[in-house]
Scaffold this motif. Sequence first.
Motif, short mmCIF file in Angstrom:
data_model
loop_
_atom_site.label_atom_id
_atom_site.label_comp_id
_atom_site.label_asym_id
_atom_site.label_seq_id
_atom_site.Cartn_x
_atom_site.Cartn_y
_atom_site.Cartn_z
N MET A 105 0.85 -1.00 0.11
CA MET A 105 -0.15 0.07 -0.54
C MET A 105 1.40 1.11 -0.33
O MET A 105 1.71 1.40 0.83
CB MET A 105 -0.54 -0.07 1.73
N THR A 106 0.80 2.21 -1.23
CA THR A 106 1.08 3.66 -0.84
C THR A 106 0.32 4.60 -0.68
O THR A 106 -0.96 4.83 -0.28
CB THR A 106 1.53 3.66 -2.28
N LEU A 107 1.72 5.27 0.59
CA LEU A 107 0.75 6.85 1.40
C LEU A 107 1.12 7.53 0.30
O LEU A 107 2.09 8.24 0.54
CB LEU A 107 1.85 6.30 2.07
N HIS A 108 -0.05 8.46 0.31
CA HIS A 108 0.30 9.74 -0.48
C HIS A 108 -0.21 11.12 0.60
O HIS A 108 -1.06 10.94 0.90
CB HIS A 108 -0.63 10.43 -1.34
N VAL A 109 0.61 11.96 0.57
CA VAL A 109 0.59 13.17 1.10
C VAL A 109 0.76 14.40 0.28
O VAL A 109 1.50 14.37 -0.34
CB VAL A 109 0.85 13.39 2.08
N ASP A 110 -1.08 15.11 -0.29
CA ASP A 110 -0.82 16.02 -1.41
C ASP A 110 -1.14 16.73 -0.60
O ASP A 110 -2.19 17.57 -0.49
CB ASP A 110 -1.98 15.87 -2.17
N ASN A 111 -0.21 18.23 -1.11
CA ASN A 111 -0.48 19.69 -0.70
C ASN A 111 -1.46 19.87 0.36
O ASN A 111 -2.03 20.69 0.89
CB ASN A 111 -1.16 20.54 -1.93
N LEU A 112 -0.97 19.41 1.63
CA LEU A 112 -1.19 19.71 3.24
C LEU A 112 -1.31 20.66 4.05
O LEU A 112 0.24 21.44 3.84
CB LEU A 112 -1.15 18.41 3.30
N THR A 113 -1.66 21.89 4.61
CA THR A 113 -1.32 22.04 5.05
C THR A 113 -2.36 22.12 6.09
O THR A 113 -3.20 21.69 6.67
CB THR A 113 -2.42 23.55 4.60
N LEU A 114 -1.74 22.02 7.58
CA LEU A 114 -1.15 21.72 8.87
C LEU A 114 -1.31 22.83 9.98
O LEU A 114 -0.38 23.45 9.67
CB LEU A 114 -0.77 20.82 9.20
N ALA A 115 -1.98 22.45 11.25
CA ALA A 115 -2.19 23.89 12.43
C ALA A 115 -1.90 22.97 13.34
O ALA A 115 -2.45 21.86 13.78
CB ALA A 115 -3.75 23.94 12.51
N ARG A 116 -1.30 23.39 14.43
CA ARG A 116 -1.57 23.28 15.58
C ARG A 116 -1.85 24.38 17.02
O ARG A 116 -1.96 25.95 16.59
CB ARG A 116 0.27 22.56 15.75
N GLY A 117 -2.65 24.08 17.59
CA GLY A 117 -3.67 25.13 18.36
C GLY A 117 -4.18 25.47 17.52
O GLY A 117 -4.37 26.92 17.73
N GLY A 118 -5.25 25.38 16.77
CA GLY A 118 -5.32 26.65 15.17
C GLY A 118 -4.37 27.52 14.68
O GLY A 118 -4.84 27.83 14.08
N VAL A 119 -2.92 27.13 14.94
CA VAL A 119 -1.88 28.31 14.29
C VAL A 119 -1.21 27.40 12.88
O VAL A 119 -0.61 26.06 14.01
CB VAL A 119 -1.01 28.72 15.31
N PRO A 120 -1.24 27.62 12.08
CA PRO A 120 -0.97 27.34 10.78
C PRO A 120 0.53 26.93 10.88
O PRO A 120 1.21 27.99 11.64
CB PRO A 120 -1.00 28.20 9.86
N VAL A 121 1.13 25.77 10.91
CA VAL A 121 2.69 25.36 10.82
C VAL A 121 3.53 24.87 9.83
O VAL A 121 4.59 25.00 10.15
CB VAL A 121 2.56 24.05 12.78
N LEU A 122 2.60 24.45 9.18
CA LEU A 122 3.19 23.90 7.84
C LEU A 122 1.39 24.31 6.69
O LEU A 122 1.01 23.58 6.60
CB LEU A 122 2.90 22.05 8.05
N THR A 123 2.79 24.31 5.36
CA THR A 123 1.69 24.52 4.52
C THR A 123 2.76 23.84 2.97
O THR A 123 3.49 24.10 2.73
CB THR A 123 1.62 26.09 4.24
N GLY A 124 1.10 22.81 2.35
CA GLY A 124 2.34 22.99 0.90
C GLY A 124 3.19 21.39 0.79
O GLY A 124 3.90 21.24 -0.26
N VAL A 125 2.61 20.90 2.16
CA VAL A 125 3.66 19.61 2.31
C VAL A 125 3.17 18.06 1.35
O VAL A 125 1.66 18.24 1.33
CB VAL A 125 3.64 18.92 4.07
#
Length: 205
Positions: free
Chosen positions: A1-21
């Motif tokens: 099984m292949t895991l794909h993550v596409d253009n993910l934007t993430l937040a911690r406590g409502g604050v964006p921490v990563l974008t475009g992963v």
Amino acid sequence: MTLHVDNLTLARGGVPVLTGVSLTVEPGQALILRGPNGAGKTTLLRTITGLQPPLSGQITGAEDQIAYAGHADGLKATLSVRENLMFWAQVFGRTDITAALDAYALHPLADRLAGTLSAGQKRRLGLARLLVTGRPIWILDEPTVSLDKDAVAQFAAAVRAHLGQGGSALMATHIDLGLEADVLDLTPFRAHASARAGASDEAFL
């Protein structure tokens, strides 16, 4: 099984921490996440495992395929080592815990209560749980914390065997495990300060 993550934007406590992963982990592949403390490694791993939603982007290939080992060892203190592994094996519809006991030299501790183990022994037991899940994708957050040199070697051997059987591993670690692995530095994906500042106001509304 292949895991794909596409253009993910993430937040911690409502604050964006990563974008475009974006990343892909194929069967037989290990991918190691790197970045300074607070870069968002744990947030990314928790999002991929489904423990928190992304702000945007897509994750495919993860459904019912992931075994996760986070900062907590996930043990029941009043159960023995053997009983802990049996419990987790049964959760995933399995019964054989021999490979897990073998991989982390847990046979001498099999009848000890988990609550009486040292920090390193608890970590070995926590990692041994991965081997009773039957899940092909291992998500690991600083898996070698509390492990001594011999236990780190046991962990590396377990990952190597998992990859050799067609499994995959995505992990955050600063330890050289001697594995053939690709490395993804999360530093370029950190959200701009302006985005973090704007979101921090909203987090408390």
